[in-house]
Structures are given as structure tokens and as C-alpha cells.
Design a protein around this motif. Structure first.
Motif, PDB file in Angstrom:
ATOM      1  N   ALA A   1      19.469  25.814  62.139  1.00  0.00           N
ATOM      2  CA  ALA A   1      18.276  24.468  61.910  1.00  0.00           C
ATOM      3  C   ALA A   1      18.677  22.648  61.598  1.00  0.00           C
ATOM      4  O   ALA A   1      18.430  22.488  62.518  1.00  0.00           O
ATOM      5  N   TYR A   2      19.737  22.595  61.482  1.00  0.00           N
ATOM      6  CA  TYR A   2      20.524  21.559  61.414  1.00  0.00           C
ATOM      7  C   TYR A   2      20.794  21.195  62.548  1.00  0.00           C
ATOM      8  O   TYR A   2      20.794  20.001  62.831  1.00  0.00           O
ATOM      9  N   HIS A   3      21.623  21.916  63.858  1.00  0.00           N
ATOM     10  CA  HIS A   3      21.719  22.269  64.822  1.00  0.00           C
ATOM     11  C   HIS A   3      20.726  21.424  65.954  1.00  0.00           C
ATOM     12  O   HIS A   3      20.666  20.390  66.659  1.00  0.00           O
ATOM     13  N   ARG A   4      19.405  22.045  65.421  1.00  0.00           N
ATOM     14  CA  ARG A   4      18.437  22.110  66.719  1.00  0.00           C
ATOM     15  C   ARG A   4      18.442  20.359  65.959  1.00  0.00           C
ATOM     16  O   ARG A   4      17.173  19.966  66.606  1.00  0.00           O
ATOM     17  N   ASP A   5      18.086  20.191  64.593  1.00  0.00           N
ATOM     18  CA  ASP A   5      17.586  19.067  64.308  1.00  0.00           C
ATOM     19  C   ASP A   5      18.508  17.438  65.081  1.00  0.00           C
ATOM     20  O   ASP A   5      17.964  16.574  64.785  1.00  0.00           O
ATOM     21  N   ASN A   6      19.428  18.119  65.185  1.00  0.00           N
ATOM     22  CA  ASN A   6      20.483  16.840  65.791  1.00  0.00           C
ATOM     23  C   ASN A   6      20.502  17.167  67.612  1.00  0.00           C
ATOM     24  O   ASN A   6      21.242  16.394  67.857  1.00  0.00           O
ATOM     25  N   GLY A   7      19.234  18.059  67.883  1.00  0.00           N
ATOM     26  CA  GLY A   7      19.104  17.892  69.439  1.00  0.00           C
ATOM     27  C   GLY A   7      20.208  19.199  69.855  1.00  0.00           C
ATOM     28  O   GLY A   7      20.444  18.873  70.633  1.00  0.00           O
ATOM     29  N   ASP A   8      21.031  19.633  69.029  1.00  0.00           N
ATOM     30  CA  ASP A   8      22.091  20.549  69.907  1.00  0.00           C
ATOM     31  C   ASP A   8      21.257  22.085  69.830  1.00  0.00           C
ATOM     32  O   ASP A   8      22.055  22.426  69.573  1.00  0.00           O
TER      33      ASP A   8
ATOM     34  N   VAL B   1      37.111  23.788  64.402  1.00  0.00           N
ATOM     35  CA  VAL B   1      35.387  24.150  63.857  1.00  0.00           C
ATOM     36  C   VAL B   1      35.090  23.332  64.595  1.00  0.00           C
ATOM     37  O   VAL B   1      34.438  22.158  65.423  1.00  0.00           O
ATOM     38  N   HIS B   2      35.243  22.390  63.210  1.00  0.00           N
ATOM     39  CA  HIS B   2      34.778  20.458  63.257  1.00  0.00           C
ATOM     40  C   HIS B   2      34.513  20.145  63.590  1.00  0.00           C
ATOM     41  O   HIS B   2      34.345  19.104  64.163  1.00  0.00           O
ATOM     42  N   ASP B   3      35.923  20.286  64.664  1.00  0.00           N
ATOM     43  CA  ASP B   3      36.095  19.711  65.334  1.00  0.00           C
ATOM     44  C   ASP B   3      35.273  19.758  67.160  1.00  0.00           C
ATOM     45  O   ASP B   3      35.248  18.459  68.029  1.00  0.00           O
ATOM     46  N   ALA B   4      35.286  20.601  67.260  1.00  0.00           N
ATOM     47  CA  ALA B   4      34.115  20.893  67.872  1.00  0.00           C
ATOM     48  C   ALA B   4      32.633  20.957  67.870  1.00  0.00           C
ATOM     49  O   ALA B   4      32.114  21.375  69.051  1.00  0.00           O
ATOM     50  N   GLY B   5      32.438  20.835  66.026  1.00  0.00           N
ATOM     51  CA  GLY B   5      30.572  20.915  66.752  1.00  0.00           C
ATOM     52  C   GLY B   5      30.288  21.322  65.566  1.00  0.00           C
ATOM     53  O   GLY B   5      29.488  21.456  65.540  1.00  0.00           O
ATOM     54  N   GLY B   6      31.045  22.584  65.437  1.00  0.00           N
ATOM     55  CA  GLY B   6      30.495  23.586  64.449  1.00  0.00           C
ATOM     56  C   GLY B   6      30.484  23.607  63.046  1.00  0.00           C
ATOM     57  O   GLY B   6      30.958  23.092  62.668  1.00  0.00           O
ATOM     58  N   GLN B   7      30.471  24.213  62.817  1.00  0.00           N
ATOM     59  CA  GLN B   7      30.152  24.352  61.133  1.00  0.00           C
ATOM     60  C   GLN B   7      30.485  26.019  60.748  1.00  0.00           C
ATOM     61  O   GLN B   7      30.805  26.732  61.304  1.00  0.00           O
ATOM     62  N   VAL B   8      31.479  26.291  59.440  1.00  0.00           N
ATOM     63  CA  VAL B   8      31.901  26.826  59.094  1.00  0.00           C
ATOM     64  C   VAL B   8      31.607  27.814  58.072  1.00  0.00           C
ATOM     65  O   VAL B   8      31.140  27.042  57.214  1.00  0.00           O
ATOM     66  N   TYR B   9      30.904  29.227  58.081  1.00  0.00           N
ATOM     67  CA  TYR B   9      30.292  29.852  57.318  1.00  0.00           C
ATOM     68  C   TYR B   9      31.362  30.638  56.782  1.00  0.00           C
ATOM     69  O   TYR B   9      32.142  31.602  57.621  1.00  0.00           O
ATOM     70  N   VAL B  10      31.699  30.548  55.382  1.00  0.00           N
ATOM     71  CA  VAL B  10      32.580  31.375  54.163  1.00  0.00           C
ATOM     72  C   VAL B  10      32.419  32.848  53.961  1.00  0.00           C
ATOM     73  O   VAL B  10      31.373  32.653  52.827  1.00  0.00           O
TER      74      VAL B  10
ATOM     75  N   GLY C   1      25.434  28.816  49.264  1.00  0.00           N
ATOM     76  CA  GLY C   1      26.456  27.995  48.855  1.00  0.00           C
ATOM     77  C   GLY C   1      26.043  26.811  50.307  1.00  0.00           C
ATOM     78  O   GLY C   1      26.188  27.095  51.098  1.00  0.00           O
ATOM     79  N   VAL C   2      25.787  25.782  50.263  1.00  0.00           N
ATOM     80  CA  VAL C   2      25.946  24.842  50.845  1.00  0.00           C
ATOM     81  C   VAL C   2      26.750  23.690  50.560  1.00  0.00           C
ATOM     82  O   VAL C   2      26.678  22.543  49.403  1.00  0.00           O
ATOM     83  N   ARG C   3      27.269  22.910  52.189  1.00  0.00           N
ATOM     84  CA  ARG C   3      27.469  21.511  51.324  1.00  0.00           C
ATOM     85  C   ARG C   3      26.021  20.396  51.868  1.00  0.00           C
ATOM     86  O   ARG C   3      24.963  20.724  52.880  1.00  0.00           O
ATOM     87  N   SER C   4      25.742  19.289  51.220  1.00  0.00           N
ATOM     88  CA  SER C   4      25.009  18.311  51.366  1.00  0.00           C
ATOM     89  C   SER C   4      24.295  17.972  52.762  1.00  0.00           C
ATOM     90  O   SER C   4      22.688  18.363  52.757  1.00  0.00           O
ATOM     91  N   HIS C   5      25.107  17.989  53.701  1.00  0.00           N
ATOM     92  CA  HIS C   5      24.258  18.457  54.893  1.00  0.00           C
ATOM     93  C   HIS C   5      23.323  19.735  55.653  1.00  0.00           C
ATOM     94  O   HIS C   5      22.409  19.184  56.274  1.00  0.00           O
ATOM     95  N   LEU C   6      23.493  20.796  54.760  1.00  0.00           N
ATOM     96  CA  LEU C   6      23.136  21.468  55.074  1.00  0.00           C
ATOM     97  C   LEU C   6      21.566  21.878  54.094  1.00  0.00           C
ATOM     98  O   LEU C   6      21.119  22.917  53.960  1.00  0.00           O
TER      99      LEU C   6
END
Length: 964
Positions: free
Chosen positions: A589-596, A675-684, A729-734
């Protein structure tokens, strides 16, 4: 005397709970540290945990409290819940848990501390109990193949949707849902359908499938029986029409109603789903409850989740095991169609035993009583001039009161009863096992018609039942002797004890399963679960009636956010697999909201648990596997190559930390950064969080989202294979994409992904366990627990290393909270298999560690912080003794096909017969100093899995197939 006086405040505090939770005392820890080569826990932590991820400063948590203080706090929270009589319905009902089941199953550690029955020889008791459960479901639904439970009814319905698309003739088209299905089920189906491109159409099917929908193509249909409104309609016409269109038909059915109504199987359904909550399992503010799925035989091998089947042991004795694809390690990664690897075993056992306790006559009597009160309720309303919407119903009456619905509901609340506000003009009233005359009077009073209603005896004499004659059940069910043999409490008590004695659980000894964290489930943590203030609350009760629950939930969310370094937490996912899905849907959903929208690639290391890839597929992502290096770490070069290759298609990297191989990878921050530099997210993946509490926070060292396993790190017991809780658990942007719920706005953000489980806060009934654990331990206790868990794993690795290679290590040759020992070289030299070692451990009185995951031919060992040094040493000595036995096979002293390992486990029955083996009875049954007085005897010898898969039997066999 004065010099030795202990300060009063210290005396008042008593023994800290931490000392009861953590097994090794200070002296034992010193011995273990010496073995590992470090002087203190902090010194070991500094060497094992990479500097780049280590947390600075203590966790910001309330100070640890004593057990009595925590129970007092829980009592205060419970007192803030207002438990009214619930007549809301919608899949959740009042029920009476027989005391013999409450005390001897739900509150019994022999049942609730057991693990998933992957070692069937030591799980025969709960496997038989699950076979009873499967028989109940199969008999009542009229469909022959059923699983050992799913997470809840909406999840089961969503799985049925996916299965219908997979096995049906129509591969495109829509999934058609009747508008009288439970609203939470419809919402979960929508959440699950959208990422996989399935269109869900909700329509009124009371008159058949609308022509305009039929023209579009329909691959599956979902009907509710009885409906959410209470209506009982004959679905045969719709089912026939759906089959003519090539659709697979699922009926969501109430099992109690099916004791009186024609079964879905007889009506023509292909799949039946539902909940077994009203079979003696408390509502618990929404869970945990055992969902069910039953299918026609031709779909048996497509059934998601676990299936208990009947097989034989090497002597030909009947034995039970998990059948077909039900090992969670066997989930087919990117080709998977479901990520379900968890059942609701404890709750399924309770529901099955409720049926054993009551038998078919007793269940039918409860159903008749429930229906009779609903009939009288409707008759009384009509006598008072209130219109009831449906003429045929089982337990739920929908009344039409134009413009007055809210006032009626408010009136009833004032009289101590919760009703369902359907809309401004309609009120729903559901009866159940606990409904009595007083409740009917209160409801009539709320509608303002009490004075016009005849006496209840007069109503009873003058009103008919409200079930349609054409749908009354005529066939027999629950005919197996198990449902007729335990009518007295004495008989049932002994049956439950007999089954428990066949099993191995934490109350017997250590269960050293890697990645599964089988630790202490303290009695104090468990105590509040069965309090009526927590167990008796309906999940859709008004929020103000759940003030204590909501405070507990908020505090647990905040404390989980603190220990993980995230900004927001949702407790809704009711299994780790569902947490994975929720987290990935948030990323999507985050990527889609960003147009990605093109970001659909999920990178997953080859060592990952199968559910990771399965969840990614279900979230509409494309799985790309990243290589794992020889040291077990993620191959950073391959990762960077994959990032470069997929560029702006990269959505997320899923990685487990510490790694699946039990190591603190040193490059995790670099991996996250790339991963972040490439615009991706990290799931641990939070499966191994028990190594991190107080030491490192995923949300601070580069992760954007994690699911946690409260049934691992936070002390909710595994229950023989469920329940679990898998919050994210998520960071604020999610945070804006966390799960929400259509019937409870407080459950999540309005912008959320939709519900991931049927209840707003998932399995809320067991959240007091984790709340209590964090409250009892405090910041220092949680840190100490992680440090001792790491110490225990390293101690075992050092002790076993001279006998078995330790496959992976991290900085300083150390492991995290688990270690992997390699049996493959020994198998190559001697023919002794990993199965032989696992089964031989039973003879020594142990449950085997995790077998062949993440590497075939290995054992992944996790002692946790709760096992004391004596038990850890007992395990190490057993493993060392087994190595000596392997050497005897290798030297030829024992034949490769006739030795204590290949013949393990040994049963008591073997000792009484002829003995023609090249080793003695004592060597077989009492190895390594095992005492006869303390011996655990497996009830069966090694089980033939292949036979069970070829001859699938998943309900109670006929009596003549039982020995004796």
C-alpha cells in the motif's frame, strides 16, 4: 544480627520474577560462561552482537513488578470491563465450558505447553484429540475430509476462496458472496482478494445468482447457513445454479445449527467453513477460536493447513500423524497457495472434547434449547406488535423497528443485554446456550412490548419452531463410540489424562526446538485468561464496555513498540503467517500510494522460512530468491546484483534476524541500507526476537516492518500447535497502513489495509499473557532473558562441537540464541539418519530439536533462557551418548539395520516380548542412565508416514480397527 538485616523494601519485593523465569542461576551462569570463554553476560553480548545494531540505553518500560502485584493490576483492568449478556451474534456466542475441560485442558500445561505434533510418536494424545475434532466437523458438515483447524472463520472463508480458484473449472470470473454473510468475513475476503487480482461481488442470492453476475463468470460462491441476519434459507437452488456455471460452492455453516439442519454436504456444497467457538470456547473478545474447513474427497490434497491422518507404526499398530503437505517447512515458497502453517490446536481440542462430553444427543439438546428460546423470542416480539423479518431462523431474530433501532439497543444495554444495531431500522438478537427466560424478558422490555407478551409458558404452548421442515436433518452423526463413551466426569477425566500421558510437553522436559522458542509459560501469566471479565466479552461489544481490555491492548502495543524500536504496532494478526501478510500488504500500500505500483519484487534469502515466500505471493508480489553464502549469511554480492537487476521493481527484502542459521549477521545494516537506497523496504522476520530484547531494536537498525511471535518471545504457549499471535510493528511511514476493522473503528487507521483476521484485535483473549510477561520482567529482565538465551545456545554449541560440527557461527565463533549441528557427515559415514537421531532422543526423554530446517540433515537447537543448567546438561549428555552409539554403528559393532537408533523409539510393549536385537533391552529403553521410575514411554514405535499418505484417513476409524 543488625549487620545482616535485610532492608524492609527488599523484603517487601520478595524474589524477582526474573529469577523464576530464567533457569540458570548466577552460579550456573558462571559455569556456562567459563565453558564459552567469557567472564560475564555483558562480555559475551559485546562479542556476539555486532556493534552496528546494538541498542544504547535501557528499554523505557515500567519497573518489573511482583507476581502478586501484576495479578492485582490485571484484576483492576479486568474490573474495568463490563461483561453484559451478549446477544450480538455474528459468529460469537455465549457458551458453557464444561469445568472438566476448563481445568484439564485449557488450564493444564500438559496440553497448553506442547508443540506442534511434528514428532508424532510423542504426540499421540493430542493427535487423537484432533482426530475427534476432525470427525465432529466431517460428520456435522457432511463432507468427508477436514483439517485440524484454521485460524478463524473469516480466514477459513478466504482460504476457501483461494482454493476455489485453484481447483475449480473456472479460472477467471468473480468470487460471489451472499450479502447475508458475516460482515467481518466479507471484509477479510476483500483484504485477501485484492492483491491477487480477485474481484469480489457481494449480492443478494436469496432468489438465485443474478444474471448479470453469471454472465461475467463465477469461479466460487460463498453462502452463510444460517445467515448473519439469522435467516435459514434452502441453498440447494443457488448451489445447483453455481455448479452449472462451473463454480465451487462454499457454505459457511454454524456447527450447532447443523445438529438440527441438513448438512452442507447433503445440500451439495463442495467446501464448508466456520468456527467451533460455540463448542465450549470462551468468546475472549474475539479469540483464539478454532476455525474449520471441510471438503469433498476430491479436494483433500488441496486442503490448506494441517490434516491429522491415520497410519501404522513399524509393528503394524494404528498410529496418528500429520498427513500430506502439513509440515510448515514444506510450504512451496513462491509456488505456495497458502501461508497457513499454524492451527488452533488447543481450542480445537476443547471443541472436540465438548462434543465428546455432550455426545450427539447432548449437542442436539443444546441446539434445540437455543432454537426454542429464539422461537419464543420472535413469537413474543410479534405478539407485542414488532415485525420480525424472517419466518425461518435458528438462533437469531432480526426485528424491524423503523427509526427506533438505536433506542432499543440502548434500552437493552440498560437492562444488561447487548443487542446488534443492524441499521437505523433493524435490531439483531442472537440466542445461545446461555440464554434463559430473564434475557427474553429483558429484550421484550427493551422493545417496549413486555406488557403485551403472553406468559412464557403460554408462548411455549402456542408457538411453533422456526426451522423449515424441508431442511431438518434426518441422518445420524457422531456415531463413533468416542462420542458415547465418556458421559460421566470420571470417565472423561480419565480419558483426558490418558491422552495427555501419551504426549510430551514442557511439563515433562526440555523441547529444544530452534526458531520455536519453547520457553516458560508462567502460571501467573496464564491466570487471567480464564477470568470471565476477559473470556466473556464479545468482540463487537461497545468499546466503553471494554475499557480494561483496550487499556491492556494499548499498553502492550506501546511496550512492544519500545522493545522493537518501531513507531506503531497492530495486535490484530492471529498468527505469524498473518503478521507477515499484514506487513507485506502495508508495504504494498505504501508503494502504491507513492505511485510506485511497479514495485512488486520481494527478495527473500534461500534460507528463509517457507511462509515468507508464501505471504509475498499472497500479497501480490513476485518472489526472487537471494543466495545464502557458505557461512549462512545473506550473499551480499548476490543481493546487490538482484537490487541492480530489478531496480525500481524492488518492493521489499524479507530477512530473518538473527539469521535463520542462528547467527548475528554483521552486515545487516549494510543490507538494509542497500535496499533503502534502491527505494525498497526491509521486512525483518521476528521469529528470532528472543535474541534481541534489550540488546538491539530492528526498527532502529534498518528494518521498516516486522511481525513478532507472541507465542515465542512473549510467552503465549504453543498449545500443541496453536494458538499464536503475530502482531506487526512498523515505522511511522507505514503506520497508516496497519490493519483496521469495519465493525470497530478503534482497531486501526481509517487508511488501513482492511482486516487480516475476523476480530478487531485478533486473539485478544490471550494478550494478557504477554502483557503480564513484560510487566513481570521489566527492562532489565527482558535484557537478561535474551543474554541468557544467547549464553545457553553458545554453551550447547561448545559442548557438542567435539561430537557434531556446528554448522554456522558469527563473530568470534559465536552463535545467537540457537545453534545448528550437522549430522550429514555421520549419515554419510554410518547410514544413521537425522530421523534416527531425533527418534533416539525420545528414548533419552527428549523432544528432538528442529529437524532439517533450514538445512537438510541438521538439528537446530534452542535452549531458551528458561531451561536450567541441569536440563541443558542432560540434553548435551544425551546427544554425546547418541554420538557414541553412532560410532558403534559405524564400527560395525551394531548392524546398520538393527541398532538402537534405527529401531528408536522403544516402547514398553517391546520389553515384554522376544528380544532378538544385538543390543540389550536396557540399552534400547534405558540409555544414558535414564531411570525406569522417571521414564517417558512413547505409546507407538516409529510411524510409517508414506503409508498414511497413500491411505488417507482423517476421521475416527471404525472401532474394529482399534487394538484391544
Amino acid at each position: 544480627m543488625t549487620a545482616n538485616r535485610i532492608p524492609l523494601d527488599e523484603l517487601e519485593r520478595g524474589t524477582p520474577f526474573e529469577q523464576r523465569h530464567i533457569g540458570p542461576h548466577a552460579g550456573d551462569q558462571a559455569k556456562m560462561l567459563a565453558q564459552v570463554g567469557y567472564g560475564s553476560l555483558d562480555e559475551l553480548t559485546a562479542a556476539a552482537v555486532p556493534d552496528a545494531i546494538r541498542s544504547v540505553g535501557a528499554l523505557n518500560l515500567p519497573d518489573a513488578r511482583s507476581e502478586s502485584d501484576v495479578l492485582a493490576e490485571l484484576r483492576a483492568l479486568a474490573g474495568r470491563n463490563q461483561v453484559l449478556t451478549s446477544m450480538i451474534g455474528l459468529g460469537y456466542y455465549g457458551t458453557v465450558t464444561p469445568s472438566v475441560i476448563l481445568r484439564n485442558i485449557m488450564e493444564n500445561p500438559a496440553w497448553y505447553t506442547a508443540y506442534t505434533p511434528y514428532q508424532p510418536e510423542i504426540s499421540q494424545g493430542r493427535l487423537e484429540a484432533l482426530l475427534n475434532f476432525q470427525t465432529v466437523v466431517a460428520d456435522l458438515t457432511g463432507l468427508p475430509t477436514t483439517g485440524a483447524s484454521l485460524l478463524d472463520e473469516p480466514t477459513a472463508a478466504a482460504e476457501a476462496m483461494a482454493m476455489s480458484r485453484r481447483v475449480g473449472k473456472v479460472k477467471q470470473g468473480v468470487f460471489l458472496v451472499d450479502e447475508d454473510c458475516l460482515p467481518q468475513t466479507v471484509a477479510v475476503i476483500r483484504t485477501r482478494a485484492e492483491p491477487t487480482g480477485v474481484e469480489v461481488v457481494v449480492a443478494d442470492l436469496s432468489e438465485g445468482i443474478p444474471a448479470e453476475v453469471a454472465e461475467r463468470g463465477v469461479f466460487g460462491v460463498l453462502l452463510q447457513y444460517p445467515g448473519a441476519s439469522g435467516a435459514v434459507r434452502d441453498p440447494r437452488g443457488v448451489i445447483e445454479q453455481a455448479h452449472e456455471l462451473g463454480a465451487v460452492v462454499t457454505v459457511a455453516a454454524d456447527l450447532l445449527a447443523l445438529t438440527l439442519l441438513t448438512s452442507p454436504g447433503e445440500l451439495g456444497a463442495d467446501i464448508a467453513v466456520g468456527s467451533t467457538q460455540r463448542f465450549g470456547v470462551p468468546m475472549g473478545f474475539g479469540g483464539p477460536h478454532a476455525g474449520y474447513m471441510a471438503v469433498r474427497d476430491k479436494f483433500a490434497r488441496s486442503l490448506p493447513g494441517r490434516l491429522v491422518g491415520v497410519s501404522k507404526d513399524v509393528d503394524g499398530n494404528q498410529a496418528y500423524r500429520l498427513a500430506l503437505q502439513t509440515r510448515e517447512q514444506h510450504i512451496r515458497r513462491e509456488k505456495a497457495t497458502s501461508n497457513i502453517c499454524t492451527a488452533q490446536v488447543l481450542l480445537a481440542v476443547m471443541a472436540g472434547m465438548y462434543a465428546v462430553h455432550h455426545g450427539p444427543e447432548g449437542l442436539a439438546a443444546i441446539a434445540r434449547r437455543t432454537h426454542r428460546f429464539a422461537s419464543l423470542l420472535g413469537a413474543g416480539l410479534r405478539a407485542g406488535g414488532v415485525e420480525t423479518v424472517h419466518g425461518a431462523y435458528f438462533d437469531t431474530v432480526t426485528a424491524r423497528v423503523p427509526g427506533r433501532a438505536a433506542q432499543v439497543v440502548e434500552n437493552a444495554r440498560g437492562a444488561g443485554v447487548n443487542l446488534r444495531l443492524v441499521d437505523a431500522d433493524h435490531v439483531g438478537i442472537a440466542c445461545d446456550e446461555t440464554t434463559g427466560r430473564d434475557q427474553l424478558a429483558a429484550v421484550w422490555g427493551a422493545f417496549g412490548v413486555e406488557a403485551e407478551v403472553p406468559g412464557i409458558e403460554e408462548l411455549d404452548a402456542g408457538s411453533e419452531d422456526a426451522l423449515p421442515e424441508a431442511l431438518l436433518r434426518t441422518d445420524e452423526y457422531l456415531t463413533h463410540p468416542v462420542f458415547h463413551s465418556y458421559r460421566s466426569e470420571t470417565a472423561l477425566l480419565r480419558y483426558l489424562r490418558r491422552l495427555a500421558d501419551r504426549d510430551y510437553a514442557l511439563d515433562r522436559g526440555m523441547i529444544p526446538l530452534g526458531s520455536c522458542t519453547m520457553k516458560l509459560n508462567a502460571a501467573t501469566e496464564m491466570e487471567a485468561v480464564t477470568w470471565p471479565e476477559f473470556g466473556g466479552l464479545h468482540p463487537f461489544a461497545p468499546a466503553e464496555q471494554a475499557a480494561g481490555y483496550l487499556t491492556l491492548i494499548r499498553e502492550l502495543e506501546e511496550r512492544l513498540a519500545e522493545v522493537t524500536g518501531y513507531d506503531a504496532v497492530s495486535l490484530q494478526p492471529n498468527a505469524g503467517s498473518q503478521g507477515e501478510l499484514a506487513g507485506l500488504l502495508a508495504v504494498r500500500a505504501y508503494h502504491r500510494d507513492n505511485g510506485d505500483e511497479q514495485r512488486t519484487v520481494c527478495l527473500i534469502p534461500s534460507s528463509a522460512h517457507g511462509t515468507n515466500a508464501a505471504s509475498a505471493v499472497m500479497a501480490g508480489m513476485r518472489v526472487v530468491v537471494v543466495k545464502t553464502g557458505e557461512d549462512g549469511d545473506v550473499d551480499v554480492e548476490d543481493l546487490r546484483a538482484k537490487i541492480e537487476q530489478y531496480g525500481d521493481e524492488l518492493a521489499v527484502l524479507m530477512v530473518t534476524y538473527p539469521s535463520t542459521h542462528g547467527v548475528f549477521e554483521e552486515h545487516i545494516t549494510d543490507i538494509c541500507g542497500a535496499v533503502h537506497d534502491a527505494g525498497g523496504q526491509v521486512y525483518v522476520d521476528g521469529a528470532n526476537l528472543n535474541a534481541l530484547l534489550g540488546l538491539a531494536k530492528p526498527g532502529k537498525f534498518g528494518s521498516d516492518v516486522s511481525h513478532l511471535n507472541l507465542h515465542k518471545t512473549f510467552c503465549i504457549p504453543h498449545g500443541g500447535g496453536g494458538p499464536g499471535v503475530g502482531p506487526i510493528g512498523v515505522r511511522s511511514h507505514l503506520a497508516k497502513y496497519l490493519p483496521n476493522h469495519p465493525l470497530q473503528p478503534a482497531a486501526g487507521p481509517e487508511t488501513g489495509i482492511g482486516p487480516i483476521s475476523g476480530a478487531p484485535w485478533g486473539s485478544a483473549g490471550i494478550l494478557p499473557i504477554s502483557w503480564a510477561y513484560v510487566r513481570l520482567m521489566g527492562a532489565e529482565g527482558l535484557r537478561d532473558a535474551s543474554q541468557v538465551a544467547v549464553l545457553g545456545a553458545n554453551y550447547i554449541a561448545k559442548r557438542l562441537e567435539p561430537h557434531y560440527p556446528v554448522l554456522y557461527t558469527g563473530p568470534g565463533g559465536l552463535v545467537a540464541h540457537e545453534c545448528i549441528v550437522d549430522v550429514r557427515p555421520l549419515t554419510k559415514q554410518t547410514g544413521v539418519s537425522i530421523d534416527d537421531v531425533a527418534k533416539r532422543l525420545i528414548d533419552y526423554g527428549f523432544h528432538a530439536p528442529t529437524m532439517s530446517f533450514p538445512v537438510a540433515g541438521t538439528l537446530m537447537i534452542e535452549p531458551t533462557e528458561s531451561e536450567d543448567l541441569r536440563e541443558i546438561d542432560r540434553f548435551c549428555e544425551a546427544m554425546i551418548a547418541i554420538r557414541a552409539e553412532i560410532d558403534k554403528v559405524g564400527s560395525g559393532e551394531w548392524p546398520a539395520d538393527d541398532n538402537p537408533l534405527s529401531n528408536a523409539p522403544h516402547t514398553a510393549a517391546q520389553l515384554g516380548g522376544a528380544w532378538e536385537h544385538p543390543y540389550s533391552r536396557e540399552e534400547g529403553a534405558f540409555p544414558g542412565g535414564v531411570q525406569a521410575s522417571d521414564k517417558y514411554w512413547p505409546p507407538v514405535r516409529r510411524i510409517d508416514g508414506a503409508f498414511g499418505d497413500r491411505n488417507l484417513v482423517c476421521s475416527c476409524p471404525p472401532l474394529e480397527e482399534y487394538d484391544g
